[in-house]
Design a protein around this motif. Structure first.
Motif, PDB file in Angstrom:
ATOM      1  N   TYR A   4       0.859  -1.184   0.000  1.00 41.39           N
ATOM      2  CA  TYR A   4       0.000   0.000   0.000  1.00 41.39           C
ATOM      3  C   TYR A   4       0.894   1.232   0.000  1.00 41.39           C
ATOM      4  O   TYR A   4       1.946   1.250   0.636  1.00 41.39           O
ATOM      5  CB  TYR A   4      -0.929   0.000   1.217  1.00 41.39           C
ATOM      6  N   LEU A   5       0.449   2.269  -0.700  1.00 43.25           N
ATOM      7  CA  LEU A   5       1.255   3.464  -0.903  1.00 43.25           C
ATOM      8  C   LEU A   5       0.442   4.718  -0.588  1.00 43.25           C
ATOM      9  O   LEU A   5      -0.722   4.828  -0.991  1.00 43.25           O
ATOM     10  CB  LEU A   5       1.718   3.526  -2.359  1.00 43.25           C
ATOM     11  N   LEU A   6       1.075   5.634   0.104  1.00 47.39           N
ATOM     12  CA  LEU A   6       0.540   6.976   0.301  1.00 47.39           C
ATOM     13  C   LEU A   6       1.655   7.939  -0.068  1.00 47.39           C
ATOM     14  O   LEU A   6       2.740   7.888   0.515  1.00 47.39           O
ATOM     15  CB  LEU A   6       0.104   7.200   1.754  1.00 47.39           C
ATOM     16  N   MET A  38       4.479  -6.679   9.563  1.00 53.71           N
ATOM     17  CA  MET A  38       3.706  -5.433   9.431  1.00 53.71           C
ATOM     18  C   MET A  38       4.673  -4.276   9.653  1.00 53.71           C
ATOM     19  O   MET A  38       5.313  -4.189  10.695  1.00 53.71           O
ATOM     20  CB  MET A  38       2.584  -5.396  10.468  1.00 53.71           C
ATOM     21  N   ALA A  39       4.779  -3.381   8.663  1.00 53.88           N
ATOM     22  CA  ALA A  39       5.742  -2.295   8.789  1.00 53.88           C
ATOM     23  C   ALA A  39       5.367  -1.114   7.901  1.00 53.88           C
ATOM     24  O   ALA A  39       4.618  -1.248   6.932  1.00 53.88           O
ATOM     25  CB  ALA A  39       7.143  -2.779   8.426  1.00 53.88           C
ATOM     26  N   LEU A  40       5.934   0.016   8.261  1.00 56.17           N
ATOM     27  CA  LEU A  40       5.802   1.257   7.505  1.00 56.17           C
ATOM     28  C   LEU A  40       7.203   1.722   7.098  1.00 56.17           C
ATOM     29  O   LEU A  40       8.093   1.805   7.947  1.00 56.17           O
ATOM     30  CB  LEU A  40       5.123   2.328   8.357  1.00 56.17           C
ATOM     31  N   PHE A  41       7.362   1.991   5.816  1.00 59.40           N
ATOM     32  CA  PHE A  41       8.617   2.495   5.270  1.00 59.40           C
ATOM     33  C   PHE A  41       8.382   3.837   4.603  1.00 59.40           C
ATOM     34  O   PHE A  41       7.270   4.125   4.158  1.00 59.40           O
ATOM     35  CB  PHE A  41       9.162   1.540   4.196  1.00 59.40           C
ATOM     36  N   GLN A  42       9.439   4.606   4.501  1.00 56.72           N
ATOM     37  CA  GLN A  42       9.363   5.825   3.701  1.00 56.72           C
ATOM     38  C   GLN A  42      10.497   5.854   2.689  1.00 56.72           C
ATOM     39  O   GLN A  42      11.554   5.265   2.895  1.00 56.72           O
ATOM     40  CB  GLN A  42       9.398   7.076   4.564  1.00 56.72           C
ATOM     41  N   LYS A  43      10.240   6.549   1.603  1.00 54.78           N
ATOM     42  CA  LYS A  43      11.246   6.775   0.569  1.00 54.78           C
ATOM     43  C   LYS A  43      11.054   8.207   0.078  1.00 54.78           C
ATOM     44  O   LYS A  43       9.953   8.584  -0.324  1.00 54.78           O
ATOM     45  CB  LYS A  43      11.064   5.789  -0.583  1.00 54.78           C
ATOM     46  N   VAL A  44      12.117   8.990   0.150  1.00 53.71           N
ATOM     47  CA  VAL A  44      12.069  10.365  -0.337  1.00 53.71           C
ATOM     48  C   VAL A  44      12.077  10.328  -1.859  1.00 53.71           C
ATOM     49  O   VAL A  44      12.849   9.579  -2.465  1.00 53.71           O
ATOM     50  CB  VAL A  44      13.274  11.175   0.205  1.00 53.71           C
ATOM     51  N   VAL A  50       7.499  12.515  -0.124  1.00 55.72           N
ATOM     52  CA  VAL A  50       7.804  11.231   0.488  1.00 55.72           C
ATOM     53  C   VAL A  50       6.745  10.218   0.080  1.00 55.72           C
ATOM     54  O   VAL A  50       5.553  10.530   0.040  1.00 55.72           O
ATOM     55  CB  VAL A  50       7.846  11.354   2.031  1.00 55.72           C
ATOM     56  N   GLU A  51       7.198   9.022  -0.220  1.00 49.74           N
ATOM     57  CA  GLU A  51       6.297   7.898  -0.459  1.00 49.74           C
ATOM     58  C   GLU A  51       6.319   7.034   0.788  1.00 49.74           C
ATOM     59  O   GLU A  51       7.389   6.626   1.243  1.00 49.74           O
ATOM     60  CB  GLU A  51       6.752   7.114  -1.686  1.00 49.74           C
ATOM     61  N   LEU A  52       5.145   6.808   1.334  1.00 48.68           N
ATOM     62  CA  LEU A  52       5.015   5.931   2.498  1.00 48.68           C
ATOM     63  C   LEU A  52       4.502   4.587   2.011  1.00 48.68           C
ATOM     64  O   LEU A  52       3.449   4.513   1.362  1.00 48.68           O
ATOM     65  CB  LEU A  52       4.050   6.534   3.520  1.00 48.68           C
ATOM     66  N   PHE A  53       5.262   3.537   2.293  1.00 46.21           N
ATOM     67  CA  PHE A  53       4.909   2.185   1.875  1.00 46.21           C
ATOM     68  C   PHE A  53       4.531   1.354   3.097  1.00 46.21           C
ATOM     69  O   PHE A  53       5.248   1.344   4.093  1.00 46.21           O
ATOM     70  CB  PHE A  53       6.095   1.516   1.169  1.00 46.21           C
ATOM     71  N   PHE A  54       3.417   0.663   2.985  1.00 40.15           N
ATOM     72  CA  PHE A  54       2.907  -0.205   4.036  1.00 40.15           C
ATOM     73  C   PHE A  54       2.962  -1.637   3.523  1.00 40.15           C
ATOM     74  O   PHE A  54       2.487  -1.917   2.420  1.00 40.15           O
ATOM     75  CB  PHE A  54       1.457   0.182   4.375  1.00 40.15           C
ATOM     76  N   THR A  55       3.550  -2.541   4.297  1.00 47.14           N
ATOM     77  CA  THR A  55       3.717  -3.926   3.868  1.00 47.14           C
ATOM     78  C   THR A  55       2.363  -4.616   3.683  1.00 47.14           C
ATOM     79  O   THR A  55       1.343  -4.166   4.221  1.00 47.14           O
ATOM     80  CB  THR A  55       4.551  -4.719   4.889  1.00 47.14           C
ATOM     81  N   PRO A  56       2.344  -5.705   2.932  1.00 43.33           N
ATOM     82  CA  PRO A  56       1.092  -6.416   2.687  1.00 43.33           C
ATOM     83  C   PRO A  56       0.326  -6.797   3.956  1.00 43.33           C
ATOM     84  O   PRO A  56      -0.915  -6.752   3.962  1.00 43.33           O
ATOM     85  CB  PRO A  56       1.543  -7.660   1.910  1.00 43.33           C
ATOM     86  N   ASP A  57       1.022  -7.157   5.032  1.00 37.69           N
ATOM     87  CA  ASP A  57       0.323  -7.529   6.265  1.00 37.69           C
ATOM     88  C   ASP A  57      -0.495  -6.388   6.856  1.00 37.69           C
ATOM     89  O   ASP A  57      -1.402  -6.615   7.645  1.00 37.69           O
ATOM     90  CB  ASP A  57       1.306  -8.050   7.310  1.00 37.69           C
ATOM     91  N   ASN A  60      -4.118  -6.817   6.462  1.00 39.19           N
ATOM     92  CA  ASN A  60      -4.784  -7.737   7.378  1.00 39.19           C
ATOM     93  C   ASN A  60      -5.043  -7.118   8.739  1.00 39.19           C
ATOM     94  O   ASN A  60      -6.039  -7.428   9.390  1.00 39.19           O
ATOM     95  CB  ASN A  60      -3.938  -9.000   7.578  1.00 39.19           C
ATOM     96  N   PHE A  61      -4.134  -6.265   9.196  1.00 36.84           N
ATOM     97  CA  PHE A  61      -4.195  -5.757  10.560  1.00 36.84           C
ATOM     98  C   PHE A  61      -4.638  -4.300  10.679  1.00 36.84           C
ATOM     99  O   PHE A  61      -4.992  -3.865  11.773  1.00 36.84           O
ATOM    100  CB  PHE A  61      -2.825  -5.905  11.234  1.00 36.84           C
ATOM    101  N   ALA A  62      -4.582  -3.551   9.600  1.00 35.48           N
ATOM    102  CA  ALA A  62      -4.884  -2.119   9.697  1.00 35.48           C
ATOM    103  C   ALA A  62      -5.608  -1.608   8.449  1.00 35.48           C
ATOM    104  O   ALA A  62      -5.360  -0.501   7.986  1.00 35.48           O
ATOM    105  CB  ALA A  62      -3.592  -1.346   9.920  1.00 35.48           C
TER     106      ALA A  62
END
Length: 97
Positions: A4-6, A38-44, A50-57, A60-62
């Motif tokens: 997932y991307l924001l 389950m994790a949140l990453f960022q990439k400038v 900034v692109e915020l990436f959320f792992t596939p899990d 399921n959880f959020a």
């Protein structure tokens, strides 16, 4: 697997919009019991955003959280340049196997 991307533009970043998203995600992460994948990453990006990436899990959880912030499904990002914001440090192991 669906990530997932924001995307936040430079103005969003300057306005401090990353911190409340990170805080809300941290609360969701803790409420879910801190799942390993389950994790949140960022990439400038190249234009100061900034692109915020959320792992596939995260789906399921959020899923309600992802919908609330407007994150959209996307392919998995390239690992180069990703910075872990929330999650277990060993998440990179799971992403490379």
């Amino acid at each position: 697997m669906t990530w997932y991307l924001l995307t936040l533009n430079a103005e969003d970043v300057a306005a401090g919009k990353i911190a409340p998203i990170k805080d809300a995600f941290t609360a969701a992460f803790r409420a879910a019991g801190g799942p390993r994948a389950m994790a949140l990453f960022q990439k400038v990006n190249d234009v100061g955003g900034v692109e915020l990436f959320f792992t596939p899990d995260c789906g399921n959880f959020a899923s309600d959280f992802l919908t609330e912030i407007g994150a959209t499904p996307c392919p998995g990002p390239a690992l180069a340049g990703l910075e872990l914001l929330v999650g277990h440090n060993e998440i990179t192991y799971y992403l490379t196997t």
